[in-house]
Design a protein around this motif. Structure first.
Motif, mmCIF file in Angstrom:
data_model
loop_
_atom_site.group_PDB
_atom_site.id
_atom_site.type_symbol
_atom_site.label_atom_id
_atom_site.label_comp_id
_atom_site.label_asym_id
_atom_site.label_seq_id
_atom_site.Cartn_x
_atom_site.Cartn_y
_atom_site.Cartn_z
ATOM 1 N N ASP A 39 38.573 -11.075 31.829
ATOM 2 C CA ASP A 39 39.017 -12.157 32.710
ATOM 3 C C ASP A 39 40.472 -11.958 33.127
ATOM 4 O OD1 ASP A 39 36.561 -13.393 32.628
ATOM 5 O OD2 ASP A 39 37.109 -14.747 30.996
ATOM 6 N N ILE A 40 41.312 -11.571 32.174
ATOM 7 C CA ILE A 40 42.728 -11.356 32.476
ATOM 8 C C ILE A 40 42.882 -10.178 33.447
ATOM 9 C CG2 ILE A 40 44.921 -10.571 31.487
ATOM 10 C CD1 ILE A 40 44.233 -12.148 28.972
ATOM 11 N N ALA A 41 42.141 -9.096 33.200
ATOM 12 C CA ALA A 41 42.224 -7.914 34.054
ATOM 13 C C ALA A 41 41.741 -8.222 35.466
ATOM 14 C CB ALA A 41 41.408 -6.774 33.455
ATOM 15 N N ALA A 42 40.640 -8.958 35.588
ATOM 16 C CA ALA A 42 40.104 -9.300 36.907
ATOM 17 C C ALA A 42 41.078 -10.189 37.662
ATOM 18 C CB ALA A 42 38.753 -9.990 36.763
ATOM 19 N N ALA A 43 41.691 -11.142 36.977
ATOM 20 C CA ALA A 43 42.644 -12.050 37.620
ATOM 21 C C ALA A 43 43.868 -11.283 38.116
ATOM 22 C CB ALA A 43 43.063 -13.155 36.649
ATOM 23 N N GLU A 44 44.328 -10.312 37.336
ATOM 24 C CA GLU A 44 45.493 -9.518 37.742
ATOM 25 C C GLU A 44 45.156 -8.625 38.927
ATOM 26 O OE1 GLU A 44 49.253 -8.668 38.005
ATOM 27 O OE2 GLU A 44 48.529 -10.001 36.406
ATOM 28 N N MET A 45 43.939 -8.065 38.945
ATOM 29 C CA MET A 45 43.511 -7.256 40.081
ATOM 30 C C MET A 45 43.465 -8.103 41.347
ATOM 31 S SD MET A 45 42.540 -4.349 41.373
ATOM 32 C CE MET A 45 41.880 -3.220 40.133
ATOM 33 N N SER A 46 42.939 -9.327 41.247
ATOM 34 C CA SER A 46 42.876 -10.220 42.401
ATOM 35 C C SER A 46 44.272 -10.544 42.912
ATOM 36 C CB SER A 46 42.140 -11.515 42.035
ATOM 37 O OG SER A 46 40.781 -11.258 41.770
ATOM 38 N N ARG A 47 45.195 -10.821 41.996
ATOM 39 C CA ARG A 47 46.568 -11.121 42.400
ATOM 40 C C ARG A 47 47.197 -9.923 43.103
ATOM 41 N NH1 ARG A 47 46.747 -14.334 37.622
ATOM 42 N NH2 ARG A 47 47.318 -12.529 36.323
ATOM 43 N N HIS A 48 46.919 -8.747 42.589
ATOM 44 C CA HIS A 48 47.485 -7.533 43.167
ATOM 45 C C HIS A 48 46.984 -7.311 44.600
ATOM 46 C CE1 HIS A 48 48.684 -3.448 43.810
ATOM 47 N NE2 HIS A 48 47.486 -2.944 43.576
ATOM 48 N N LEU A 49 45.678 -7.388 44.799
ATOM 49 C CA LEU A 49 45.118 -7.184 46.136
ATOM 50 C C LEU A 49 45.564 -8.279 47.097
ATOM 51 C CD1 LEU A 49 41.520 -6.000 45.168
ATOM 52 C CD2 LEU A 49 43.389 -4.591 46.051
ATOM 53 N N ASP A 50 45.634 -9.516 46.615
ATOM 54 C CA ASP A 50 46.106 -10.617 47.456
ATOM 55 C C ASP A 50 47.564 -10.397 47.862
ATOM 56 O OD1 ASP A 50 43.660 -11.846 47.309
ATOM 57 O OD2 ASP A 50 44.275 -13.376 45.854
ATOM 58 N N ALA A 51 48.363 -9.835 46.952
ATOM 59 C CA ALA A 51 49.777 -9.596 47.248
ATOM 60 C C ALA A 51 49.934 -8.555 48.353
ATOM 61 C CB ALA A 51 50.507 -9.143 45.979
ATOM 62 N N ILE A 52 49.102 -7.513 48.327
ATOM 63 C CA ILE A 52 49.154 -6.503 49.394
ATOM 64 C C ILE A 52 48.807 -7.158 50.731
ATOM 65 C CG2 ILE A 52 48.241 -4.318 50.252
ATOM 66 C CD1 ILE A 52 47.400 -3.708 47.347
ATOM 67 N N ARG A 53 47.721 -7.906 50.736
ATOM 68 C CA ARG A 53 47.281 -8.584 51.958
ATOM 69 C C ARG A 53 48.354 -9.535 52.479
ATOM 70 N NH1 ARG A 53 43.292 -12.875 50.507
ATOM 71 N NH2 ARG A 53 45.296 -13.840 50.051
ATOM 72 N N ASP A 54 48.967 -10.279 51.592
ATOM 73 C CA ASP A 54 49.925 -11.296 52.009
ATOM 74 C C ASP A 54 51.235 -10.715 52.515
ATOM 75 O OD1 ASP A 54 48.049 -13.180 51.331
ATOM 76 O OD2 ASP A 54 48.966 -13.703 49.404
ATOM 77 N N ASN A 85 48.908 -3.345 32.014
ATOM 78 C CA ASN A 85 49.090 -4.221 30.849
ATOM 79 C C ASN A 85 47.898 -5.165 30.694
ATOM 80 O OD1 ASN A 85 51.579 -3.137 30.167
ATOM 81 N ND2 ASN A 85 52.718 -4.599 31.427
ATOM 82 N N ALA A 86 47.388 -5.660 31.838
ATOM 83 C CA ALA A 86 46.221 -6.547 31.783
ATOM 84 C C ALA A 86 44.991 -5.795 31.287
ATOM 85 C CB ALA A 86 45.967 -7.152 33.161
ATOM 86 N N LEU A 87 44.827 -4.564 31.750
ATOM 87 C CA LEU A 87 43.690 -3.751 31.312
ATOM 88 C C LEU A 87 43.775 -3.457 29.817
ATOM 89 C CD1 LEU A 87 43.605 -1.219 34.294
ATOM 90 C CD2 LEU A 87 41.914 -3.004 33.839
ATOM 91 N N LEU A 88 44.987 -3.220 29.337
ATOM 92 C CA LEU A 88 45.174 -2.904 27.917
ATOM 93 C C LEU A 88 44.930 -4.107 27.018
ATOM 94 C CD1 LEU A 88 48.367 -0.636 28.096
ATOM 95 C CD2 LEU A 88 46.010 0.083 27.674
ATOM 96 N N SER A 89 44.924 -5.305 27.613
ATOM 97 C CA SER A 89 44.647 -6.497 26.811
ATOM 98 C C SER A 89 43.218 -6.506 26.295
ATOM 99 C CB SER A 89 44.894 -7.758 27.648
ATOM 100 O OG SER A 89 43.844 -7.945 28.604
#
Length: 251
Positions: free
Chosen positions: A209-224, A201-205
């Protein structure tokens, strides 16, 4: 030797056999089987890989096992320790953090590029891949889910149009799979398909900036979601792990 790509791994059927494996050299087939065993948590981080036992398990020469070891070591999946032998790699907590940090640096840029160059055709490619991810999760196929999760990130790298980034990211994803195998919590921590939906959904926007922020949240969530302690592996029965009957060493 084959580069051990996740895309090639995905050709494996549910029995662990590789389609077209008769065209691969024995050490390539062994590489893929060992890689699957790491993803399936049958070869645990820190486990000693006994060259002689593996040669009997696969019915090949020790030279072929050594060749496989070299490729696995090149991909940072095992450690070759002088005078001690080969061991499945045990990434430290610091190394795990560094791998995720490296992925963030690379994949933030990938997400930006894909978002700003999105087309209907590319969106369809991503949706079709996510359909396969959803199916694997619903079937409870943990190995397929891990493979498809990695392929999702590689698909985005491919759509960014940078082959170097794609190849580098592929090896980081292999190391991530090992890290997950070592530090997995009781709750599965492979890429959540719901998080991939949010990322799409972020990529389709079309907003980088929105796509990069969502990717960061995703990778951080896996790590956490990782658990930072695990027991040491016990004695290893390679024949049982690979479902084979030991034979005498072959050439």
């Amino acid at each position: 030797m084959n580069d051990g790509s996740i895309l090639t791994m995905a050709k494996a059927d549910q029995t662990g056999s590789y389609k077209g494996s008769e065209k691969l050299r024995p050490e390539e087939v062994i590489y893929h089987e060992m890689l699957d065993a790491i993803l399936d948590r049958r070869l645990e981080p820190g486990m000693k890989l006994v060259e002689e036992d593996l040669a009997k398990t696969f019915g090949v020469s020790r030279a072929r096992i050594r060749a496989t070891f070299l490729q696995l070591a090149h991909d940072k999946l095992i450690n070759l320790v002088p005078n001690r032998g080969a061991f499945v790699a045990e990434p430290t907590i610091d190394e795990a953090i560094e791998v995720f940090s490296a992925r963030r640096m690379i994949e933030d840029g990938v997400a930006r590029k894909v978002a700003t160059s999105m087309t209907d055709e590319r969106a369809t490619q991503i949706r079709e891949h996510l359909d396969r991810e959803h199916d694997a999760h619903h079937r409870g196929d943990h190995r397929a889910a891990i493979i498809l999760s990695g392929e999702f990130h590689l698909l985005l790298a491919r759509l960014s149009g940078n082959l170097v980034i794609e190849e580098f990211l592929e090896r980081l994803i292999l190391r991530t799979s090992l890290i997950i195998a070592m530090y997995e919590s009781p709750q599965p921590v492979d890429c959540s398909h719901s998080e991939h939906d949010q990322l799409l959904n972020a990529l389709l926007s079309g907003d980088g900036d929105i796509a990069a922020a969502e990717m960061s949240r995703h990778l951080d969530a896996i790590r956490d979601r990782l658990q930072l302690q695990r027991p040491k592996p016990g004695k290893t029965d390679f024949a049982s792990i690979f479902g084979r009957i030991p034979t005498s060493e072959a050439s």
